[in-house]
Design a protein around this motif. Structure first.
Motif, mmCIF file in Angstrom:
data_model
loop_
_atom_site.group_PDB
_atom_site.id
_atom_site.type_symbol
_atom_site.label_atom_id
_atom_site.label_comp_id
_atom_site.label_asym_id
_atom_site.label_seq_id
_atom_site.Cartn_x
_atom_site.Cartn_y
_atom_site.Cartn_z
ATOM 1 N N MET A 24 0.841 -1.205 0.000
ATOM 2 C CA MET A 24 0.000 0.000 0.000
ATOM 3 C C MET A 24 0.871 1.248 0.000
ATOM 4 S SD MET A 24 -2.911 -1.223 2.736
ATOM 5 C CE MET A 24 -4.054 0.126 2.727
ATOM 6 N N SER A 28 1.046 4.254 -2.792
ATOM 7 C CA SER A 28 0.753 5.646 -2.466
ATOM 8 C C SER A 28 2.010 6.500 -2.395
ATOM 9 C CB SER A 28 -0.022 5.729 -1.140
ATOM 10 O OG SER A 28 0.742 5.162 -0.102
ATOM 11 N N TYR A 45 2.216 14.872 4.787
ATOM 12 C CA TYR A 45 2.434 13.929 3.677
ATOM 13 C C TYR A 45 3.799 14.174 3.030
ATOM 14 C CZ TYR A 45 -2.457 12.323 3.501
ATOM 15 O OH TYR A 45 -3.668 11.750 3.785
ATOM 16 N N VAL B 161 4.114 2.806 8.317
ATOM 17 C CA VAL B 161 2.854 3.541 8.393
ATOM 18 C C VAL B 161 3.086 5.041 8.597
ATOM 19 C CG1 VAL B 161 0.773 3.821 9.763
ATOM 20 C CG2 VAL B 161 1.576 1.558 9.221
ATOM 21 N N ILE B 166 0.372 6.500 3.210
ATOM 22 C CA ILE B 166 -0.701 5.512 3.217
ATOM 23 C C ILE B 166 -1.967 6.054 3.868
ATOM 24 C CG2 ILE B 166 -0.004 4.473 5.420
ATOM 25 C CD1 ILE B 166 -0.500 1.791 4.306
ATOM 26 N N LEU B 167 -1.790 6.949 4.836
ATOM 27 C CA LEU B 167 -2.933 7.496 5.557
ATOM 28 C C LEU B 167 -2.596 8.908 6.003
ATOM 29 C CD1 LEU B 167 -5.710 6.511 6.554
ATOM 30 C CD2 LEU B 167 -4.618 5.791 8.665
ATOM 31 N N ASN B 168 -3.623 9.739 6.151
ATOM 32 C CA ASN B 168 -3.446 11.114 6.633
ATOM 33 C C ASN B 168 -2.641 11.109 7.939
ATOM 34 O OD1 ASN B 168 -3.763 13.686 7.740
ATOM 35 N ND2 ASN B 168 -5.811 13.922 6.917
ATOM 36 N N THR B 351 -8.483 1.882 5.158
ATOM 37 C CA THR B 351 -7.033 1.775 5.375
ATOM 38 C C THR B 351 -6.720 1.736 6.869
ATOM 39 O OG1 THR B 351 -6.685 3.050 3.355
ATOM 40 C CG2 THR B 351 -4.801 2.788 4.796
ATOM 41 N N VAL B 354 -7.404 -1.703 8.226
ATOM 42 C CA VAL B 354 -6.327 -2.656 7.905
ATOM 43 C C VAL B 354 -5.158 -2.454 8.864
ATOM 44 C CG1 VAL B 354 -4.594 -3.289 6.172
ATOM 45 C CG2 VAL B 354 -6.963 -2.877 5.472
ATOM 46 N N ILE B 355 -4.802 -1.187 9.085
ATOM 47 C CA ILE B 355 -3.686 -0.877 9.985
ATOM 48 C C ILE B 355 -4.008 -1.348 11.398
ATOM 49 C CG2 ILE B 355 -2.476 1.056 11.087
ATOM 50 C CD1 ILE B 355 -2.672 2.519 8.385
#
Lengths: 124, 389
Positions: A24, A28, A45, B161, B166-168, B351, B354-355
């Motif tokens: 993933m 991304s 980010y 992570v 992958i995520l905010n 997401t 999943v984490i």
């Protein structure tokens, strides 16, 4: 459920999970973004920006602050002293760069903060 | 303070969420209330939050980044009929460290700049030593092996992570920590058919000086150094408190780290000119040049708010514990699990789920292998080590 069985199952799920998360993450991975399209919602980010170096500011503590501009806007790229030492003189005459770094906010302004020497590539 | 109560009691809601809203409306709010009132609001809210957020962590197994290590000793005390005592201990830590930090403020004004410049270079090596110690302090080779596996796995988990898109980044820690420490503990409790025994409100009397001093020092470390949070500091403190009798001191220290971190982070603005938390960033935006008057306002607000925060924490804890006692714990646990899953999906989507699932499986590995869950703190420590190297 027996502890041994639980341990085995959770180990397998953890291993598979890490591989999924790795995939993933690759999916991304950041790509080159217009500077003008960056906003405060994206703080934290990783981003990639590319543009002309229009200003270079050397701080007394050894930090270097580049201003990078493309045709949509400009942004500050702070290179902190420990990274500046590793980069050396590589960027002194550089007129165009590609920078990968974390988008951060500092005093109401956005900045792209690179972490490693390889995050800044001199294009011209 | 009321807002701090709300953010503290609801898992997944952080003071930073409210601060973003306050700053967005700062123009209008400044006209109505003025700088001093807004600063007092932010400081009081941040402080109150650090007291109240131990309640969901200990009673519901829903931790945040700042109090994650409280879940296990707090849960143990809860299953021992001493949930109220666990929360009270964290409040003692908060009050103790506030008083100690206030009394030693002249010393802190000298110490913090030295700490900031001196320790930063050695911090990754200190943290590496901590991880080695976590592994080798287990009492047999089988446990050392499993601890090492968990340190490696959770370290990779954290790095993957926290350092990817992958995520905010604003919400990523919630599913990570809820999975590792919250959901896994609750699932394991269900597996063991744990029940909440009748709860005692009588408490073990003590002064807990070790905990208060440890909490203050840990809070200074977390409040001053970048990328070091209360949890990383708490792991360092935990290594210094290894005996069973130290569990109470550890909860005191944890309460202290959490509270003193939030205040030291604001004081760091005055002392080293760098904000170190959401609240301190907000204060900096409202008052770009922090002076002695601003510092005194913050100290006064802290001391005033502490009294009320403790009063609210202990009374709300009593009310919640009396309610929990009446409910079938396995039903309550299932309800909390559903609630946490809903929160994870609401804040971080599929997401995040999943984490959280991956974190949960690692947490269950720790339970099933019988090793300390502090090994899972590598999820934050490894990214910190890499940041500083």
């Amino acid at each position: 459920m027996k502890e041994k069985g639980l341990l085995s199952i959770s180990f397998l799920i953890s291993t598979a999970g890490l591989l999924i998360i790795f995939a993933m993450g690759q999916y991304s991975a950041p790509c080159t973004t217009d500077i003008g399209s960056l906003d405060f919602d994206q703080v934290g980010y990783n981003v990639i920006v590319k543009g002309e170096v229009i200003d270079r500011n050397y701080h007394k503590d050894g930090h270097i602050f580049l201003t990078v501009k493309d045709n949509t806007g400009s942004i500050i790229v702070p290179i902190f002293s420990n990274l500046a030492v590793e980069i050396g003189t590589r960027l002194d005459d550089c007129r165009e760069v590609e920078v990968m770094g974390k988008l951060e906010e500092y005093r109401d302004n956005l900045e792209v903060i690179p972490r490693e020497p390889g995050d800044i590539v001199c294009l011209r | 303070m009321a807002v701090g109560v709300f953010t503290g009691l609801i898992p997944g809601i952080h003071v930073n969420t409210v601060i973003v809203i306050v700053l967005a409306m700062s123009g209008a709010l400044l006209e109505i209330f003025g700088h001093q009132a807004l600063i007092a609001f932010i400081v009081a809210m941040a402080l109150t939050h650090t007291f109240l957020d131990f309640i969901p962590s200990i009673l519901l197994g829903a931790p945040t980044e700042d109090n994650v290590l409280s879940v296990l000793p707090g849960h143990r005390l809860l299953l021992d009929g001493r949930g109220y005592e666990a929360i009270r201990l964290t409040s003692i830590g908060g009050v103790g460290t506030i008083l100690l930090a206030s009394l030693s403020l002249p010393l802190l004004l000298v110490l913090i700049p030295i700490l900031y410049s001196g320790i930063k270079a050695y911090l990754p090596y200190i943290l590496m030593l901590v991880l080695f110690f976590i592994v080798f302090s287990e009492n047999n080779n089988r446990k050392r092996f499993y601890t090492a596996v968990l340190v490696i796995y959770s370290g990779i988990f954290g790095q993957l992570v926290l350092e990817s898109n992958i995520l905010n980044p604003q919400v990523v820690l919630f599913p990570v920590l809820t999975g590792l420490f919250g959901i896994s503990t609750l699932l394991f409790s269900l597996n063991l058919n744990s029940t909440i025994p009748p709860q005692w409100f009588e408490v073990h009397k003590g002064w807990y000086f070790r905990g208060i001093i440890g909490g203050t020092l840990g809070g200074i470390l977390a409040g001053v150094l970048p990328a070091v949070g209360s949890s990383q500091s708490a792991v360092l403190i935990q290594q210094a408190m290894k005996n069973e009798n130290d569990e109470r001191d550890f909860l005191v220290a944890l309460g202290g780290v959490n509270t003193s971190d939030s205040i030291i982070a604001i004081l760091a603005l005055y002392i080293i000119g760098n904000p170190r938390s959401g609240a301190s960033i907000a204060v900096e935006k409202l008052v770009p040049q922090m002076d002695t008057g601003g510092l005194l306002l913050i100290l006064g607000t802290v001391l005033f708010s502490t009294f009320f925060a403790v009063f609210l924490t202990l009374n709300i804890a009593k009310i919640m514990i009396l309610q929990i006692e009446r409910i079938d714990y396995s039903r309550l646990t299932r309800g909390i699990l559903v609630f946490l899953v809903i929160l994870i999906v609401a804040f971080s989507g599929f997401t995040g789920l999943v984490i959280a699932a991956v974190g949960t499986s690692m947490g269950i590995m720790a339970h099933a292998s019988g090793v300390r869950k502090s090994s899972l703190m590598a999820v934050l420590i490894v990214p910190t080590i890499i940041y500083f190297l």
